[in-house]
Enzyme design. Structure first.
Site, PDB file in Angstrom:
ATOM      1  N   HIS A  48     -19.631  10.656   1.668  1.00  0.00           N
ATOM      2  CA  HIS A  48     -20.192   9.351   2.484  1.00  0.00           C
ATOM      3  C   HIS A  48     -21.819   9.441   2.283  1.00  0.00           C
ATOM      4  CE1 HIS A  48     -20.305   5.812   4.503  1.00  0.00           C
ATOM      5  NE2 HIS A  48     -21.162   6.324   5.564  1.00  0.00           N
TER       6      HIS A  48
ATOM      7  N   ARG B 264       0.798  -1.238  -0.031  1.00  0.00           N
ATOM      8  CA  ARG B 264       0.064   0.053  -0.198  1.00  0.00           C
ATOM      9  C   ARG B 264       1.076   1.092  -0.043  1.00  0.00           C
ATOM     10  NH1 ARG B 264      -4.818   1.568   4.009  1.00  0.00           N
ATOM     11  NH2 ARG B 264      -3.297   1.278   5.696  1.00  0.00           N
TER      12      ARG B 264
END
Ligand code: GRF
Length: 220
Positions: A112, A68
């Site tokens: 969101h 990552r």
């Protein structure tokens, strides 16, 4: 006024991306969309961004396997190359590490599809229906290390009806997403949002309609 160079990061269809591009097509808008980036080469939004004349970049996370850090360093480098000042996550389906987030303090926004702090995570519409909630909505917030947390910039509410389907509710919420994200970016890009003790304070005048989308604005 210098418009803030803004990158939108996507993983999919990019309808919020399109709403931001449309808002920024007004020369008086304080952000310019200088880059659309995706971790998925097949993201449908990439083509729409290119059609709008916006530079695009692909940083394919699968190339980096489980590394990552390497993926995020590559993404960070692309953002620096494009002299980006603000990042808008818009359906970007990778969690960002504390290292990446620390490179962009109060400079990363996310949308969101729920009224945070309710329904963090995935499947928000189904979970709101199952919980018997009477209202639902969407939130734009600054990104912090904890997922779906961070100071709330703007929040839009919709009613949730007893016979709602996930599809109908998702469409109702998406319409509100397309209003609050351009508003939140406008306020952040014009340096009108101050973060104080984990909360956003918006300075300056907003319209009565905009005030309904801002938590704790004095006009409330
Ligand atoms: C939106 O519902 C957004 O709230 C969530 O992912 C979805 C992205 O949709 N984070 P789109 O790609 O912007 O159409």
């Amino acid at each position: 006024m210098t418009r803030k160079r803004t990158a939108i990061l996507i993983s999919g269809r990019g309808s919020n991306m399109s709403a931001l591009i449309a808002a920024a097509s007004d020369a008086g808008y304080p952000a310019e969309i200088a880059l659309v980036g995706s971790n998925r080469p097949e993201a449908a939004g990439l083509q729409r961004a290119a059609e709008a004349g916006i530079p695009t970049a692909i940083v394919d996370h699968t190339i980096y396997g489980k590394d990552r850090t390497a993926f995020e360093r590559a993404l960070h480098d692309v953002l620096l190359q494009h002299r980006i000042q603000i990042i808008c996550l818009a359906g970007f389906m990778r969690l960002l590490s504390p290292w990446f987030i620390a490179q962009w303090p109060n400079r990363i926004l996310n949308i969101h599809p729920a009224l945070l702090p309710s329904f963090k995570g995935l499947d928000t519409h189904r979970r709101a229906i199952e919980a018997g909630a009477s209202e639902h909505g969407a939130t734009v917030h600054f990104v912090v290390a904890e997922m779906d947390s961070g100071p709330v910039v703007a929040q839009g509410r919709v009613p949730l009806f007893p016979d709602d389907t996930e599809t109908a509710l998702a469409a109702r919420v998406l319409a509100v997403e397309h209003r609050i994200y351009p508003l939140a970016l406008k306020l952040v890009a014009s340096d009108r949002v101050r973060v104080d003790d984990g909360r956003c304070i918006v300075c300056g005048a907003v319209s009565a309609e905009e005030a309904t989308l801002l938590p704790r604005h004095p006009a409330h």
